[in-house]
Write an enzyme that holds these catalytic residues in place. Sequence first.
Site, mmCIF file in Angstrom:
data_model
loop_
_atom_site.group_PDB
_atom_site.id
_atom_site.type_symbol
_atom_site.label_atom_id
_atom_site.label_comp_id
_atom_site.label_asym_id
_atom_site.label_seq_id
_atom_site.Cartn_x
_atom_site.Cartn_y
_atom_site.Cartn_z
ATOM 1 N N ASN A 36 -3.529 -5.255 -2.855
ATOM 2 C CA ASN A 36 -3.841 -6.386 -1.971
ATOM 3 C C ASN A 36 -5.305 -6.817 -2.092
ATOM 4 O O ASN A 36 -5.846 -7.491 -1.214
ATOM 5 C CB ASN A 36 -3.521 -6.050 -0.512
ATOM 6 C CG ASN A 36 -3.283 -7.308 0.315
ATOM 7 O OD1 ASN A 36 -2.782 -8.309 -0.196
ATOM 8 N ND2 ASN A 36 -3.666 -7.263 1.590
ATOM 9 N N ARG A 37 -5.953 -6.418 -3.184
ATOM 10 C CA ARG A 37 -7.287 -6.923 -3.564
ATOM 11 C C ARG A 37 -7.273 -7.339 -5.027
ATOM 12 O O ARG A 37 -8.314 -7.608 -5.594
ATOM 13 C CB ARG A 37 -8.368 -5.840 -3.390
ATOM 14 C CG ARG A 37 -8.418 -5.154 -2.041
ATOM 15 C CD ARG A 37 -8.920 -6.083 -0.933
ATOM 16 N NE ARG A 37 -9.087 -5.322 0.302
ATOM 17 C CZ ARG A 37 -8.103 -5.069 1.157
ATOM 18 N NH1 ARG A 37 -6.880 -5.532 0.918
ATOM 19 N NH2 ARG A 37 -8.327 -4.371 2.259
ATOM 20 N N GLU A 89 1.410 -6.274 10.085
ATOM 21 C CA GLU A 89 1.134 -4.860 10.372
ATOM 22 C C GLU A 89 2.182 -4.446 11.396
ATOM 23 O O GLU A 89 2.141 -4.877 12.545
ATOM 24 C CB GLU A 89 -0.276 -4.697 10.941
ATOM 25 C CG GLU A 89 -1.379 -5.251 10.046
ATOM 26 C CD GLU A 89 -1.730 -4.346 8.874
ATOM 27 O OE1 GLU A 89 -1.243 -3.198 8.852
ATOM 28 O OE2 GLU A 89 -2.471 -4.780 7.989
ATOM 29 N N HIS A 139 0.860 -1.188 0.000
ATOM 30 C CA HIS A 139 0.000 0.000 0.000
ATOM 31 C C HIS A 139 0.900 1.244 0.000
ATOM 32 O O HIS A 139 1.810 1.363 0.831
ATOM 33 C CB HIS A 139 -0.924 -0.014 1.223
ATOM 34 C CG HIS A 139 -1.954 -1.104 1.136
ATOM 35 N ND1 HIS A 139 -2.310 -1.903 2.194
ATOM 36 C CD2 HIS A 139 -2.686 -1.524 0.066
ATOM 37 C CE1 HIS A 139 -3.230 -2.768 1.788
ATOM 38 N NE2 HIS A 139 -3.477 -2.555 0.504
ATOM 39 N N GLY A 140 0.629 2.122 -0.958
ATOM 40 C CA GLY A 140 1.520 3.259 -1.169
ATOM 41 C C GLY A 140 1.695 4.143 0.041
ATOM 42 O O GLY A 140 2.763 4.739 0.249
ATOM 43 N N ASP A 141 0.656 4.242 0.869
ATOM 44 C CA ASP A 141 0.719 5.140 2.022
ATOM 45 C C ASP A 141 1.144 4.416 3.304
ATOM 46 O O ASP A 141 0.855 4.876 4.399
ATOM 47 C CB ASP A 141 -0.644 5.832 2.218
ATOM 48 C CG ASP A 141 -1.770 4.845 2.433
ATOM 49 O OD1 ASP A 141 -1.556 3.637 2.211
ATOM 50 O OD2 ASP A 141 -2.874 5.277 2.826
ATOM 51 N N GLU A 142 1.822 3.275 3.134
ATOM 52 C CA GLU A 142 2.378 2.554 4.289
ATOM 53 C C GLU A 142 3.871 2.328 4.021
ATOM 54 O O GLU A 142 4.290 1.246 3.604
ATOM 55 C CB GLU A 142 1.628 1.232 4.490
ATOM 56 C CG GLU A 142 0.159 1.456 4.862
ATOM 57 C CD GLU A 142 -0.701 0.208 4.695
ATOM 58 O OE1 GLU A 142 -0.158 -0.901 4.590
ATOM 59 O OE2 GLU A 142 -1.934 0.361 4.660
ATOM 60 N N HIS A 165 2.961 -4.120 6.183
ATOM 61 C CA HIS A 165 1.945 -3.065 6.130
ATOM 62 C C HIS A 165 2.050 -2.196 7.375
ATOM 63 O O HIS A 165 2.829 -2.482 8.275
ATOM 64 C CB HIS A 165 0.548 -3.688 6.048
ATOM 65 C CG HIS A 165 0.299 -4.430 4.773
ATOM 66 N ND1 HIS A 165 -0.542 -3.965 3.801
ATOM 67 C CD2 HIS A 165 0.806 -5.599 4.308
ATOM 68 C CE1 HIS A 165 -0.553 -4.815 2.780
ATOM 69 N NE2 HIS A 165 0.259 -5.818 3.067
#
Length: 487
Positions: A186-187, A308, A125-128, A226
């Site tokens: 991730n979907r 995470e 995810h780009g914002d992680e 993540h």
Amino acid sequence: MKLFFFFALLVFFLYFSSSTARGPIHSSLPSGFRNGSRISFSDSVRRQLFQDKQSKLSDDRAKGYMTNSDLEEAVKEFGRRCSNISRIYSIGKSVHGVPLWVIEISDKPGEKEPEPAFKFVGNVHGDEPVGRELLLRLANWICDNYIKDSLARLIVENIHLHILPSMNPDGYFLRRRGNANNIDLNRDFPDQFFPVNNDINARQPETRAVMNWLREMQFAASASLHGGALVANYPWDGTEDKRRNYYACPDDDTFRFMASIYSHSHHNMSLSKEFPGGITNGALWYPIYGGMQDWNYIHAGCFELTLEISDNKWPNANEIPTLWEYNKMSLLNLAASLVKTGIHGRIFSSDSGMPLPGSVMIKGINYTVKAGKGFADYHRLLAPGERYEVVATMPGYKPKTTRISLDEAAMTLDFILDPEVTTKGSLRSINDCKCESNCGLEFFWRVHSQVYFILIVVSVFLCFLLKRRMKINILNHRQLPKRSVQV
Ligand SMILES: [Zn+2]
């Protein structure tokens, strides 16, 4: 009265624990999204919520983080500095053409060995972005310490560790969750329950790159990194009926063991109040479809976790050294667990002694681990402290079962399989041939020699008939003049 009080307390406890165990989808999500009743929101709605959130992320937050150019340079610099234990390669490009760089760490990088491969994937995810920072630190730490640190040396000497720091560089550049096409990667993987379109060409370039990567390379285990919570998440990620429930995959015990290695090696993950032991089944937390970890397990024979690693998705850059210290042992221990636990071995043919690229199954667990094509080595992660029946199979050979008692340490278990007896009574089977070309030739002659024999017999018989007919004709010809005289 005491009984009533106890019952009331129990009801209160159950209600309280179920409401907190939902956990945040990501800590920076709007608070309403944490409510279990809203967890069934469609992905498009979820993405929209993330988009709204993204606008609040100012560019200031990226200060101190590597840009995509910085990351590329850091990867190349690592390759130059640690060339004796690494190689750098790209698995493809993002929508905007940014190479998806991978660092391979091994004492024989790029070479095939009877060793398992492990991969870390960051920044899905780009914002992680914490994962991409920590993975570069991990690579450099191993390079700096593999001579003096036994754990780093164990990884370098016994595992091929592949690190993809950023799967979604475009999303990082855009400061958002999805890629440049605003698709949540991730979907985007083919899903076991809701296969909308399983054509690989219909996937995003980043997803396609990972899928092709796993077709070419066999990974025994992996983890994607993540942010937004603190928990080690394991399959299944989705449920058949889309309800939020614990949905165990065949290797549930093994995955719980793997996830616990991460959480218990972490500074405080295992102390989580939201997730017992700091681990969770994905579908129990919140079901997702098209996720990477389930696809890895089902289609690539790879045991993948979704980690995470920081409560805050995009913390201030000055927190990265602390986050590295919190996650360092977890990252190292998880990778090392691939050879420190489970069963490992090779499969051979009893008559030729050649490696057999067969399969290994555990009775009672509906999952098959394939041995490597070259060395026929297999690496089967398993929860320790149990008895197992391990079955090795190979077409053309008799399966072999061995009972074992597995403790904490890894076990070496080789299999030597006997060829099946063929219908001709020969012990040799086609699979025993030392090379495929000889094998094909032998089979060709075996089948065709019978046809040739029949053709020769028929030809001889026809020749015999022809010769006989000719003799009769000659005799008749000689008799004709006599008849004419009589007439
Ligand atoms: Zn994420």
